[in-house]
Design an enzyme around this catalytic site. Sequence first.
Site, PDB file in Angstrom:
ATOM      1  N   HIS A  17       0.839  -1.202   0.000  1.00  0.00           N
ATOM      2  CA  HIS A  17       0.000   0.000   0.000  1.00  0.00           C
ATOM      3  C   HIS A  17       0.875   1.254   0.000  1.00  0.00           C
ATOM      4  O   HIS A  17       0.630   2.208  -0.746  1.00  0.00           O
ATOM      5  CB  HIS A  17      -0.886   0.066   1.253  1.00  0.00           C
ATOM      6  CG  HIS A  17      -1.956  -0.963   1.328  1.00  0.00           C
ATOM      7  ND1 HIS A  17      -2.176  -1.700   2.466  1.00  0.00           N
ATOM      8  CD2 HIS A  17      -2.887  -1.368   0.434  1.00  0.00           C
ATOM      9  CE1 HIS A  17      -3.198  -2.510   2.267  1.00  0.00           C
ATOM     10  NE2 HIS A  17      -3.644  -2.341   1.033  1.00  0.00           N
ATOM     11  N   LYS A  41     -17.889  -5.770   6.552  1.00  0.00           N
ATOM     12  CA  LYS A  41     -16.667  -6.473   6.958  1.00  0.00           C
ATOM     13  C   LYS A  41     -16.431  -6.251   8.451  1.00  0.00           C
ATOM     14  O   LYS A  41     -16.869  -5.253   9.019  1.00  0.00           O
ATOM     15  CB  LYS A  41     -15.453  -5.949   6.188  1.00  0.00           C
ATOM     16  CG  LYS A  41     -15.400  -6.364   4.741  1.00  0.00           C
ATOM     17  CD  LYS A  41     -14.075  -5.940   4.126  1.00  0.00           C
ATOM     18  CE  LYS A  41     -13.952  -6.416   2.700  1.00  0.00           C
ATOM     19  NZ  LYS A  41     -12.665  -6.020   2.118  1.00  0.00           N
ATOM     20  N   ARG A  90      -1.941  -6.212  -8.243  1.00  0.00           N
ATOM     21  CA  ARG A  90      -0.894  -7.165  -7.871  1.00  0.00           C
ATOM     22  C   ARG A  90      -0.723  -8.243  -8.923  1.00  0.00           C
ATOM     23  O   ARG A  90       0.378  -8.710  -9.169  1.00  0.00           O
ATOM     24  CB  ARG A  90      -1.234  -7.839  -6.537  1.00  0.00           C
ATOM     25  CG  ARG A  90      -1.184  -6.905  -5.358  1.00  0.00           C
ATOM     26  CD  ARG A  90      -1.660  -7.611  -4.135  1.00  0.00           C
ATOM     27  NE  ARG A  90      -3.071  -7.961  -4.337  1.00  0.00           N
ATOM     28  CZ  ARG A  90      -3.898  -8.313  -3.384  1.00  0.00           C
ATOM     29  NH1 ARG A  90      -3.479  -8.408  -2.165  1.00  0.00           N
ATOM     30  NH2 ARG A  90      -5.157  -8.592  -3.647  1.00  0.00           N
ATOM     31  N   SER A 128      -3.273  -7.380   3.085  1.00  0.00           N
ATOM     32  CA  SER A 128      -3.559  -7.220   4.513  1.00  0.00           C
ATOM     33  C   SER A 128      -4.010  -8.540   5.118  1.00  0.00           C
ATOM     34  O   SER A 128      -3.685  -8.853   6.266  1.00  0.00           O
ATOM     35  CB  SER A 128      -4.636  -6.154   4.722  1.00  0.00           C
ATOM     36  OG  SER A 128      -4.170  -4.892   4.319  1.00  0.00           O
TER      37      SER A 128
END
Length: 163
Positions: A17, A41, A90, A128
């Site tokens: 990040h 979440k 990614r 994460s």
Amino acid sequence: MIRAIYPGSFDPVTLGHLDIIKRAAQTVGELIVGVLNNGSKTPLFTIDERVSMLLEVTEGLSNVKVMSFSGLLVDFARQTNANVVVRGLRAISDFEYELQMAQTNRKMNPQVDTMFLATGLEYSYLSSTIVKEVAFFHGDIHEFVPESVAKRVQEKVLEVTRT
């Protein structure tokens, strides 16, 4: 001046990040790191803790602001007068979802464009979720997150596993 938003949960902020934040900040006039408060979440860190960590690790970046938001990204963009969304990629698997989101955002607000930045190779595997999983199994996360964040993750894991 180009004002951009780099949105995410940042639970916790990783070196990947931070790589995107630094590179985006060099590209745009102002970068708003938008910390999403997603009610669907259950994050490890509160929204205030995530904002605090990001403020700490971006302290030396003069054109970076950190703000929390909830709701639609296009509404947050409108509120902050941002016209670009920054997204890190990614792997090729990220692209399909991110492209759909970019097209949806553009349809909802034609003034908002999306800029994709490929994550540096050294962070292409990092998320994460991986950081939290390693931390919960008492693995070393120092290669994945800034030092101050590693300490906070370790403290939070201890706190959560005690209860």
